[in-house]
Design an enzyme around this catalytic site. Structure first.
Site, PDB file in Angstrom:
ATOM      1  N   SER A   1      -0.142  -1.515  -1.371  1.00  0.00           N
ATOM      2  CA  SER A   1      -0.253  -0.539  -0.282  1.00  0.00           C
ATOM      3  C   SER A   1       0.766  -0.884   0.792  1.00  0.00           C
ATOM      4  CB  SER A   1      -1.663  -0.568   0.321  1.00  0.00           C
ATOM      5  OG  SER A   1      -1.630   0.093   1.579  1.00  0.00           O
TER       6      SER A   1
ATOM      7  N   HIS B   1       1.418   2.568  -3.388  1.00  0.00           N
ATOM      8  CA  HIS B   1       0.268   3.242  -2.776  1.00  0.00           C
ATOM      9  C   HIS B   1       0.556   3.537  -1.303  1.00  0.00           C
ATOM     10  CE1 HIS B   1      -4.124   4.078  -2.625  1.00  0.00           C
ATOM     11  NE2 HIS B   1      -4.094   3.507  -1.430  1.00  0.00           N
TER      12      HIS B   1
ATOM     13  N   ASP C   1      -0.948   5.158   2.157  1.00  0.00           N
ATOM     14  CA  ASP C   1      -2.202   5.484   2.835  1.00  0.00           C
ATOM     15  C   ASP C   1      -1.978   6.436   3.998  1.00  0.00           C
ATOM     16  OD1 ASP C   1      -4.288   3.956   1.464  1.00  0.00           O
ATOM     17  OD2 ASP C   1      -3.111   2.201   2.058  1.00  0.00           O
TER      18      ASP C   1
ATOM     19  N   MET D   1      -3.515   8.551   6.951  1.00  0.00           N
ATOM     20  CA  MET D   1      -4.713   8.553   7.809  1.00  0.00           C
ATOM     21  C   MET D   1      -4.487   9.478   9.001  1.00  0.00           C
ATOM     22  SD  MET D   1      -5.619   4.517   7.851  1.00  0.00           S
ATOM     23  CE  MET D   1      -5.532   3.513   6.354  1.00  0.00           C
TER      24      MET D   1
ATOM     25  N   HIS E   1      -2.777   8.436  -1.007  1.00  0.00           N
ATOM     26  CA  HIS E   1      -4.215   8.411  -0.712  1.00  0.00           C
ATOM     27  C   HIS E   1      -4.441   9.128   0.618  1.00  0.00           C
ATOM     28  CE1 HIS E   1      -7.879   5.559   0.234  1.00  0.00           C
ATOM     29  NE2 HIS E   1      -8.234   6.814   0.097  1.00  0.00           N
TER      30      HIS E   1
ATOM     31  N   MET F   1      -6.538  10.176   3.508  1.00  0.00           N
ATOM     32  CA  MET F   1      -7.768   9.941   4.281  1.00  0.00           C
ATOM     33  C   MET F   1      -7.716  10.894   5.467  1.00  0.00           C
ATOM     34  SD  MET F   1      -7.732   5.822   3.864  1.00  0.00           S
ATOM     35  CE  MET F   1      -6.022   5.844   3.336  1.00  0.00           C
TER      36      MET F   1
ATOM     37  N   MET G   1     -13.547   3.078  -3.257  1.00  0.00           N
ATOM     38  CA  MET G   1     -13.210   2.300  -2.057  1.00  0.00           C
ATOM     39  C   MET G   1     -14.076   1.048  -2.018  1.00  0.00           C
ATOM     40  SD  MET G   1     -10.728   3.897  -0.632  1.00  0.00           S
ATOM     41  CE  MET G   1     -10.597   2.705   0.698  1.00  0.00           C
TER      42      MET G   1
ATOM     43  N   GLY H   1      -6.215  -2.052   6.683  1.00  0.00           N
ATOM     44  CA  GLY H   1      -5.990  -3.109   5.704  1.00  0.00           C
ATOM     45  C   GLY H   1      -6.684  -4.382   6.161  1.00  0.00           C
TER      46      GLY H   1
ATOM     47  N   ASP I   1      -9.714   0.031  -4.232  1.00  0.00           N
ATOM     48  CA  ASP I   1      -8.880  -0.008  -3.026  1.00  0.00           C
ATOM     49  C   ASP I   1      -9.627  -0.696  -1.898  1.00  0.00           C
ATOM     50  OD1 ASP I   1      -7.018   0.456  -1.056  1.00  0.00           O
ATOM     51  OD2 ASP I   1      -7.176   2.638  -1.117  1.00  0.00           O
TER      52      ASP I   1
END
Ligand code: DX5
Ligand code: ZN
Length: 232
Positions: A12, A37, A39, A41, A70, A72, A141, A148, A177
Protein backbone atom coordinates in the site's frame (compact mmCIF):
# COMPACT_ATOMS: atom_id res chain seq x y z
CA UNK A 1 -4.47 -11.28 -16.45
CA UNK A 2 -5.35 -14.88 -15.74
CA UNK A 3 -6.74 -15.89 -12.38
CA UNK A 4 -4.62 -17.78 -9.89
CA UNK A 5 -4.54 -18.28 -6.16
CA UNK A 6 -0.80 -17.92 -5.68
CA UNK A 7 0.26 -15.60 -2.86
CA UNK A 8 0.47 -12.01 -4.10
CA UNK A 9 1.97 -9.13 -2.12
CA UNK A 10 0.29 -5.76 -2.69
CA UNK A 11 2.21 -2.93 -1.00
CA UNK A 12 0.00 0.00 0.00
CA UNK A 13 1.52 3.28 -1.12
CA UNK A 14 -0.16 4.90 1.89
CA UNK A 15 3.18 4.16 3.57
CA UNK A 16 5.32 5.50 0.67
CA UNK A 17 6.90 8.95 0.33
CA UNK A 18 3.96 11.02 -0.97
CA UNK A 19 6.33 13.42 -2.75
CA UNK A 20 7.92 10.62 -4.75
CA UNK A 21 5.24 8.11 -5.80
CA UNK A 22 6.69 7.36 -9.24
CA UNK A 23 10.02 6.20 -7.90
CA UNK A 24 8.43 4.48 -4.91
CA UNK A 25 6.27 2.37 -7.25
CA UNK A 26 9.29 1.51 -9.41
CA UNK A 27 11.19 0.52 -6.27
CA UNK A 28 8.53 -1.79 -4.83
CA UNK A 29 7.93 -3.44 -8.21
CA UNK A 30 11.68 -3.99 -8.69
CA UNK A 31 11.75 -5.47 -5.19
CA UNK A 32 9.03 -8.04 -5.90
CA UNK A 33 5.62 -6.44 -5.42
CA UNK A 34 2.90 -8.30 -7.36
CA UNK A 35 0.24 -5.59 -7.27
CA UNK A 36 0.23 -1.91 -6.21
CA UNK A 37 -2.49 -1.01 -3.68
CA UNK A 38 -3.84 2.55 -3.74
CA UNK A 39 -5.97 3.69 -0.78
CA UNK A 40 -8.54 6.34 -1.69
CA UNK A 41 -10.08 8.03 1.38
CA UNK A 42 -12.67 10.80 1.48
CA UNK A 43 -12.69 12.17 5.04
CA UNK A 44 -16.33 11.07 5.27
CA UNK A 45 -16.60 7.29 4.92
CA UNK A 46 -13.28 7.11 6.78
CA UNK A 47 -11.68 9.78 8.96
CA UNK A 48 -8.77 10.50 6.62
CA UNK A 49 -8.19 12.06 3.19
CA UNK A 50 -5.84 10.81 0.50
CA UNK A 51 -6.11 10.81 -3.30
CA UNK A 52 -8.56 11.52 -6.09
CA UNK A 53 -8.74 10.39 -9.73
CA UNK A 54 -6.06 12.81 -11.06
CA UNK A 55 -3.47 11.37 -8.69
CA UNK A 56 -4.46 7.81 -9.64
CA UNK A 57 -4.13 8.76 -13.33
CA UNK A 58 -0.67 10.19 -12.63
CA UNK A 59 0.39 6.91 -10.98
CA UNK A 60 -0.88 4.76 -13.85
CA UNK A 61 2.16 4.99 -16.17
CA UNK A 62 4.44 3.98 -13.30
CA UNK A 63 2.56 0.74 -12.52
CA UNK A 64 3.65 -2.22 -14.63
CA UNK A 65 1.94 -4.85 -12.47
CA UNK A 66 -1.68 -4.35 -11.43
CA UNK A 67 -3.16 -1.20 -9.93
CA UNK A 68 -5.51 -2.18 -7.13
CA UNK A 69 -7.61 0.82 -6.09
CA UNK A 70 -9.39 0.58 -2.73
CA UNK A 71 -12.21 3.12 -2.55
CA UNK A 72 -13.00 4.14 1.04
CA UNK A 73 -15.53 6.73 -0.12
CA UNK A 74 -19.27 7.34 0.10
CA UNK A 75 -21.05 7.85 -2.17
CA UNK A 76 -19.04 5.73 -4.57
CA UNK A 77 -21.14 5.48 -7.76
CA UNK A 78 -20.52 9.07 -8.96
CA UNK A 79 -16.75 8.41 -9.02
CA UNK A 80 -16.56 4.99 -10.68
CA UNK A 81 -16.17 6.34 -14.21
CA UNK A 82 -13.40 8.73 -13.15
CA UNK A 83 -11.36 6.05 -11.34
CA UNK A 84 -11.84 3.64 -14.25
CA UNK A 85 -10.67 6.32 -16.68
CA UNK A 86 -7.69 6.95 -14.37
CA UNK A 87 -6.59 3.39 -15.12
CA UNK A 88 -7.55 1.29 -12.12
CA UNK A 89 -7.29 -2.44 -12.88
CA UNK A 90 -9.23 -3.45 -9.77
CA UNK A 91 -11.77 -1.08 -8.22
CA UNK A 92 -12.93 -2.10 -4.76
CA UNK A 93 -15.99 -0.58 -3.08
CA UNK A 94 -17.17 -1.08 0.48
CA UNK A 95 -20.34 -3.01 1.30
CA UNK A 96 -21.07 -0.35 3.95
CA UNK A 97 -20.68 2.61 1.59
CA UNK A 98 -23.98 2.19 -0.25
CA UNK A 99 -27.41 0.57 0.19
CA UNK A 100 -27.05 -0.70 -3.40
CA UNK A 101 -23.75 -2.54 -3.49
CA UNK A 102 -24.97 -4.92 -6.20
CA UNK A 103 -25.56 -1.97 -8.52
CA UNK A 104 -22.16 -0.49 -7.65
CA UNK A 105 -20.34 -3.74 -8.44
CA UNK A 106 -22.14 -4.05 -11.76
CA UNK A 107 -21.19 -0.46 -12.58
CA UNK A 108 -17.52 -1.19 -11.83
CA UNK A 109 -17.47 -4.11 -14.25
CA UNK A 110 -19.40 -2.13 -16.84
CA UNK A 111 -16.66 0.52 -16.59
CA UNK A 112 -14.12 -2.15 -17.57
CA UNK A 113 -12.49 -2.86 -14.19
CA UNK A 114 -12.30 -5.96 -12.04
CA UNK A 115 -14.81 -5.53 -9.23
CA UNK A 116 -13.78 -5.80 -5.57
CA UNK A 117 -16.04 -5.91 -2.53
CA UNK A 118 -14.54 -4.71 0.77
CA UNK A 119 -15.93 -5.68 4.18
CA UNK A 120 -15.25 -3.73 7.37
CA UNK A 121 -14.32 -5.79 10.44
CA UNK A 122 -17.88 -5.51 11.80
CA UNK A 123 -19.53 -6.65 8.57
CA UNK A 124 -20.56 -10.29 8.21
CA UNK A 125 -20.72 -12.49 5.13
CA UNK A 126 -24.53 -12.63 4.95
CA UNK A 127 -25.02 -10.67 1.75
CA UNK A 128 -21.87 -11.86 0.02
CA UNK A 129 -23.42 -15.11 -1.23
CA UNK A 130 -25.72 -13.05 -3.47
CA UNK A 131 -22.85 -11.08 -4.96
CA UNK A 132 -20.40 -13.85 -5.86
CA UNK A 133 -21.15 -13.71 -9.57
CA UNK A 134 -20.64 -9.93 -9.66
CA UNK A 135 -17.18 -9.82 -8.11
CA UNK A 136 -13.55 -10.67 -8.82
CA UNK A 137 -12.21 -10.02 -5.32
CA UNK A 138 -13.33 -9.75 -1.70
CA UNK A 139 -11.22 -7.52 0.53
CA UNK A 140 -11.48 -8.53 4.18
CA UNK A 141 -10.43 -5.55 6.29
CA UNK A 142 -8.22 -6.70 9.14
CA UNK A 143 -8.20 -3.21 10.70
CA UNK A 144 -10.81 -0.47 10.71
CA UNK A 145 -10.12 1.42 7.49
CA UNK A 146 -8.63 4.89 7.54
CA UNK A 147 -5.02 4.60 8.60
CA UNK A 148 -1.89 2.54 8.08
CA UNK A 149 0.07 1.06 10.95
CA UNK A 150 -2.82 -0.35 13.00
CA UNK A 151 -2.92 -3.74 14.73
CA UNK A 152 -4.28 -6.84 12.98
CA UNK A 153 -7.72 -7.99 14.16
CA UNK A 154 -7.44 -11.73 14.66
CA UNK A 155 -11.20 -12.36 14.69
CA UNK A 156 -11.13 -11.80 10.91
CA UNK A 157 -9.34 -15.12 10.37
CA UNK A 158 -12.63 -16.98 10.85
CA UNK A 159 -14.26 -14.70 8.27
CA UNK A 160 -11.63 -15.63 5.69
CA UNK A 161 -12.04 -19.33 6.43
CA UNK A 162 -15.81 -19.09 5.89
CA UNK A 163 -15.39 -16.93 2.79
CA UNK A 164 -12.92 -19.35 1.23
CA UNK A 165 -15.49 -22.12 1.64
CA UNK A 166 -18.27 -19.93 0.20
CA UNK A 167 -16.21 -19.01 -2.88
CA UNK A 168 -15.40 -22.61 -3.79
CA UNK A 169 -14.07 -22.85 -7.34
CA UNK A 170 -15.18 -19.39 -8.44
CA UNK A 171 -12.40 -17.13 -9.74
CA UNK A 172 -12.64 -14.69 -6.83
CA UNK A 173 -9.56 -13.46 -4.99
CA UNK A 174 -9.51 -13.08 -1.21
CA UNK A 175 -7.54 -9.99 -0.24
CA UNK A 176 -6.68 -9.01 3.30
CA UNK A 177 -5.85 -5.45 4.27
CA UNK A 178 -4.46 -4.05 7.49
CA UNK A 179 -1.81 -5.04 10.01
CA UNK A 180 -0.24 -7.64 7.73
CA UNK A 181 3.31 -8.65 8.76
CA UNK A 182 5.35 -11.87 8.56
CA UNK A 183 3.66 -12.80 11.87
CA UNK A 184 0.03 -12.25 10.79
CA UNK A 185 0.20 -13.21 7.09
CA UNK A 186 0.51 -16.99 7.79
CA UNK A 187 -2.83 -17.11 9.62
CA UNK A 188 -4.60 -15.60 6.63
CA UNK A 189 -2.71 -17.55 3.98
CA UNK A 190 -3.64 -20.79 5.73
CA UNK A 191 -7.27 -19.62 5.96
CA UNK A 192 -7.39 -19.00 2.19
CA UNK A 193 -6.31 -15.42 1.43
CA UNK A 194 -4.20 -14.92 -1.70
CA UNK A 195 -3.69 -11.12 -2.01
CA UNK A 196 -1.89 -9.69 1.00
CA UNK A 197 -1.92 -5.88 1.28
CA UNK A 198 0.82 -4.44 3.47
CA UNK A 199 1.85 -0.83 3.97
CA UNK A 200 4.03 -0.21 6.98
CA UNK A 201 5.49 -3.74 6.99
CA UNK A 202 6.74 -3.33 3.39
CA UNK A 203 8.07 0.24 3.52
CA UNK A 204 9.74 0.11 6.93
CA UNK A 205 13.50 0.55 6.90
CA UNK A 206 13.73 1.41 3.17
CA UNK A 207 13.52 4.37 0.80
CA UNK A 208 13.84 5.01 -2.94
CA UNK A 209 17.56 5.58 -2.32
CA UNK A 210 17.86 2.38 -0.26
CA UNK A 211 15.19 0.02 -1.59
CA UNK A 212 16.69 -3.35 -0.57
CA UNK A 213 14.70 -3.45 2.72
CA UNK A 214 11.49 -3.30 0.63
CA UNK A 215 12.59 -6.54 -1.00
CA UNK A 216 13.54 -8.13 2.30
CA UNK A 217 10.18 -7.14 3.78
CA UNK A 218 8.18 -8.43 0.80
CA UNK A 219 10.09 -11.72 0.83
CA UNK A 220 9.58 -12.16 4.57
CA UNK A 221 5.79 -11.77 4.22
CA UNK A 222 5.64 -13.99 1.13
CA UNK A 223 7.82 -16.75 2.62
CA UNK A 224 5.81 -16.82 5.85
CA UNK A 225 2.53 -16.98 3.88
CA UNK A 226 3.72 -19.67 1.47
CA UNK A 227 5.07 -21.82 4.31
CA UNK A 228 1.71 -21.59 6.07
CA UNK A 229 -0.11 -22.53 2.83
CA UNK A 230 2.03 -25.62 2.39
CA UNK A 231 1.45 -26.67 6.00
CA UNK A 232 -2.33 -26.03 5.87
C1 DX5 B 1 -6.27 1.04 5.72
C2 DX5 B 1 -5.80 0.79 4.32
C3 DX5 B 1 -4.65 -0.13 4.23
C4 DX5 B 1 -3.41 0.35 4.91
C5 DX5 B 1 -2.64 -0.82 5.38
O1 DX5 B 1 -7.41 1.81 5.69
O2 DX5 B 1 -6.86 0.25 3.55
O3 DX5 B 1 -4.39 -0.51 2.87
O4 DX5 B 1 -2.59 1.13 4.10
O5 DX5 B 1 -1.57 -0.38 6.13
P1 DX5 B 1 -0.79 -1.33 7.14
O6 DX5 B 1 -0.25 -2.47 6.36
O7 DX5 B 1 0.27 -0.42 7.68
O8 DX5 B 1 -1.77 -1.77 8.19
ZN1 ZN C 1 -6.44 -0.60 1.50
Amino acid sequence: MTFDRSIKIAPSILSADFADFGREIAAIEAQGADWVHVDVMDGHFVPNLTFGPPLVAALRPHVTTRMDVHLMIAPVDPYIAAFAAAGADVLTAHMEATPHIHRTLQAIRAAGCKAGLALNPGTGLDGVAYLLDEIDLVCVMTVNPGFGGQSFLEAQVAKVTALREMIGDRPVHIEIDGGITPATAPLMAAAGADVLVAGSAVFKGGSVATPAPYGDNIRAIRDAAEDARRAA
